[in-house]
Design a protein around this motif. Sequence first.
Motif, short mmCIF file in Angstrom:
data_model
loop_
_atom_site.label_atom_id
_atom_site.label_comp_id
_atom_site.label_asym_id
_atom_site.label_seq_id
_atom_site.Cartn_x
_atom_site.Cartn_y
_atom_site.Cartn_z
N ALA A 141 1.28 7.04 -6.57
CA ALA A 141 0.11 7.85 -6.98
C ALA A 141 0.34 9.34 -6.82
N GLU A 146 -5.30 11.22 -10.33
CA GLU A 146 -6.65 10.73 -10.04
C GLU A 146 -6.60 9.59 -9.03
N ASP A 147 -5.57 8.74 -9.13
CA ASP A 147 -5.40 7.66 -8.14
C ASP A 147 -5.14 8.26 -6.76
N PHE A 148 -4.32 9.31 -6.76
CA PHE A 148 -4.01 10.00 -5.48
C PHE A 148 -5.28 10.54 -4.83
N VAL A 180 2.21 1.81 -3.55
CA VAL A 180 1.13 2.26 -4.46
C VAL A 180 0.76 3.71 -4.17
N LYS A 207 0.84 -1.21 0.00
CA LYS A 207 0.00 0.00 0.00
C LYS A 207 0.86 1.25 0.00
N ARG A 259 -8.23 9.45 -5.33
CA ARG A 259 -9.07 8.34 -4.93
C ARG A 259 -8.64 7.81 -3.55
N PHE A 260 -7.32 7.77 -3.34
CA PHE A 260 -6.82 7.36 -2.03
C PHE A 260 -7.33 8.32 -0.91
N LYS A 270 -0.61 10.30 -12.23
CA LYS A 270 -1.56 9.42 -11.53
C LYS A 270 -2.33 10.20 -10.45
#
Length: 1131
Positions: free
Chosen positions: A10, A17-19, A6, A3, A21-22, A15
């Motif tokens: 992010a 958008e992934d950040f 990842v 985790k 989302r987290f 990335k």
Amino acid sequence: MSKRDVFLEATSKKKVEDFLRFIQLHKDKTEPFDVEEVVQEMPREQREALWSQLDSLLQEILTDLPPGRWEEDAMQQESAPDPKHVMAVVDAVTLVAAVSLKVLQDGDTYGALLDIACRLHDVLVSLPVSEAPLQLRIQTLFETWWKKELLEREKFGRTAFLISLQKSFILKKPAAEIQRLWSLHNVLKSLEYTSEHNKQIIDLLLQCFHRPTHIRNDDGKRFLVFLFSWNVDFIWLIHGTIKNQLEFYQKTLATHIAEIYFRAWKKASGDFQETIESTCIQDFMQNAILLQRTSPVHSKVRQIVSYFHSRKGCPSVDKMLYKLYKPILWKSLSVPNFEVRANATLLFTEAFPVHDPELSNENVDMNIQKQLDSAMALLDDPHPTVRSNATLGVCKILAKCWELLPPTIITDFLKKLVTELAADSSSPDVRCSVFKCLNIVLDNPQSHPLLEKLLPTIKNSLHDNSEKVRTSFIDLLIKVKAVRAAKFWDVCSMDHLLARLAIDSLSVSKRIVDLLFKSFFPVNEPEKEWCCRCITLIQMNPMAARKFYQFAHKHTAATNIIKLILAIRRTLNNCIQVDFDVTEINDSNKENSTQGGPLVLGQDLSVVSSLLEVVVILWRSVEKALKQNEEAHKYTVAKFGNVMAKYFQAFEDERCTVPLIQLASCMPPAAAPTFSRGVLSRLRRMESGSAPAQFSQLLDCVCSWGQAADVLELVSDWLGEAVPKQGDKAAKSRKVRIQETAEAKPDLALAYLEYLFTHTSTREKVLAVGEGPLKELHTLLGSWKSVLYTHLRSSTEDPKRPEVETALKAFVYHGRLGAHLQHHSTAGRDYLVSVERVAAWVAEKILPFLTGSDDGEVSERSRKLATQITESFLKVCRDIFLVGLGDETFKGQILHLCSLILLSEAGYTCIPAVLPILKEVANSFVPDYNDQDQESNLVMLGVVANIFQKIIELLARRLRKEPEEGQLLCRSAVPSLTDFLQVAQTWDAVLRSGVHSTVFAAIIVEKRHLLQKLTHPEEVVIPQSVDEMPPLSSLLLSVILKSPSITRSFLAEVSSSLESDALDSLSELAAVLHVLAVIKQTGHSKGGIKRAAVSVQQHLHQHAGCSVDSRETQRVMYDSSVKTLNALLHF
């Protein structure tokens, strides 16, 4: 990948958008992902890499869309970065940075984290107002940064502090923000006070002292106290801000301010404490001494100083007060200004003893003795205000320090108060102060033995000339009774208290009843004892008994009042059953009763009548409560209904009959059937000319029983039968009636009518009868005009005709009843129209009889009657205007009648009646520039001004023709003339000028005429008072000089007339100077007098040739005028 890996991957722009989302998973409470846990698990190198990548991400995202363009680009093309997306990234970075601060460990290299904080600092400065959540997150980050004492903490701490300070002013509920502000208070220590960069913060800090929320809040109070320790120079600014705001603080807020000063002083030391003492506390002390008591801030300043006095007992406080008061207090006790002495007296006695605890006991004792001597000297001060304040102070000292003061000093002080100041004949305020302040001494139980011996010496204060002194004395007796310091009847005898109760005002009487209530109405004793005490009270003072029971219902429940009523009934029943002999009265109340043994009421009808009066008084006091309790009402009525007939038979004396009738009026007619059936007959059989006392109770009864219509029918019958009828008319108006044969009594009918409409309770009952009977009565009263006209036309008295006085009363009551009916009417103006018809009748039928005394066609008797009729009608019209019933049409009609009256030959006799009409009409037409009917109002006021001018002309003419009659007429017109000129002051400037122009012209014409008749130089005399002016001028000036505002308006008209060149001859200018000389003697309106004198000076130089004129009188008049003018110019 873990985790951590990842999440770290992010944190790049690719990335992002992934950040986000987290971050969303972190915020979702249902998800297990926790950013803090992830960051904490990261090794040091990974954390540093995370911060570096976040810094790069933040830099790139802000480069694409700086914060300054967030609001602008929200409305632009789709190709531009989305501001919401940018703010979401900034918010996410801020969240991770805040979490990182929590897990930051020693040895971590946080340079990248510092760069992030710096970038967020720039964001915060230009952040839109709408982004409050993001602002709060960044603010929290900076607050944590400050508390962890990281690099550049001063910069971030200052920003967090400033934002928190600003938000504490904006938020509706700022308590949490004030708490945050207090947690950051140490930031101030890192800021330089003299820096220009911090000027904004200084201004905001001073604003905190304007905010009640900051002052009341506990954390806010701590913060404000802390501000006194930031910088010595800042204390002066704080104190100045509070002083400027002090006027607007509420009383409770001023207490909080005082607490802030005290706590700031308590925590301070060194230069800070000295500055607070000299700049703040001593300044308040000095202002408390020097400010006038009328100043809006005086009470607040006293409140703050009193707070420090209340903290006495602590050595540091005592020492501080001693040091600060030493240079200002003692000299203020002996200055010439009494207000300063009075203020200093309050401070000195409140702070007593003012001493330095570090001195030896011997020096402290000497110091306190000097202060006691000063207090004694202040009781002898020449000004009553100082003596009153000293009385208050001495009593506070005695109450507070009784155990510490020598007995001789205590005795000397109390003797001074009780024997001298309580009898201070020069000032009721001082006497009042003594009794009010002795209440304070009584709070100390150790004072009771000495006061028990001294208080009887002031018993005569019960009969003091001043009501407020008597009130304070009774309050003292109530206090004596409450604290059981002494028996109040030993201080002031019961006979004196009852004598005062019988005759004194409402305020004093209420207090005496409060004092005596338990003595004469012992609610814990049996009801028989209540009745015994009642009889005892009646025997001691019947008038006081009536007064006592008027207020009894305010001290006990209505149930107890009803019980006493029934107990008195049982006593009265016993009188009847045992041949008026009452069984032995319990004489257990030694403090009230002066005689024991059996009491024979039958031989003392005054006691019986007083008992009946008490029953009526008590019944009426609880009548409302009794009617709400239907069962209790029925029971009480039934109990008295069973014995009312016997009471009327047994108690035939007039003293008993009156209260019995009043008692019957409180009950339904069926409760006393024999009496109720005979009331109308008694009213019908009443003799003409009977006094109101003989029938008033009967009328009250009839109205309370709902039989007002029967009285109206009786009145209408008598008035209708007494009016002479003509032939067929009389035959048509006859009705078949079965009634007692009795002669018509119009005088008595009008007397009944007068009583019914004068008293509110009966008037309401009569008006509730309905319009039919009242309209018939109104018509009947109007028919009496014919009787008046017959008397006018007749030269001799006809014994068959009703008397002229009766006809005149009926004529007046016709107008008054019309006013009542118009007020009671829901629509239309029918009754005003009837009054207008009467006005037309007066103009057509009555005014022709207002002829001169040399007219042989009209007898003197008819002329006087015509004047009476006209004046009576005008008084009715004035009353209609007074209650606001006259509309514009009605006012126009009455003003027209007034004009016709004044134009008639003897109309001058009605001037005293016409002036009130003008005053009331003018009063109802006070100009309002927002009024749509302003133009019509001005026209009406112009008519009033013209009629006023005619009145002044008639007064002048009458004074010339018949001086003695004219002077009598003038004197009778003074009150109304004064009222009219007062109302005219509210008019528009042009209209007001017209009124004063009329007055001024009349004065100048009369005075000029007098000066032109002078033949000898010795007769040229400058008047020194109003009485030395000619009659009309004397009257008008006396009225004008009663009011400074009217005087100023009159002088303005004088100047205006002179500037318009309306006055030019020497005699006119001399007349003006005589008027100004008289006004000068009053000492008022100096500016107006000088302006008028300058205007006279501009005209007077044209007559300088009179000094060589052949007529010596003219030369003397000129010289005299010049001398008077010089005196006025140097006034």
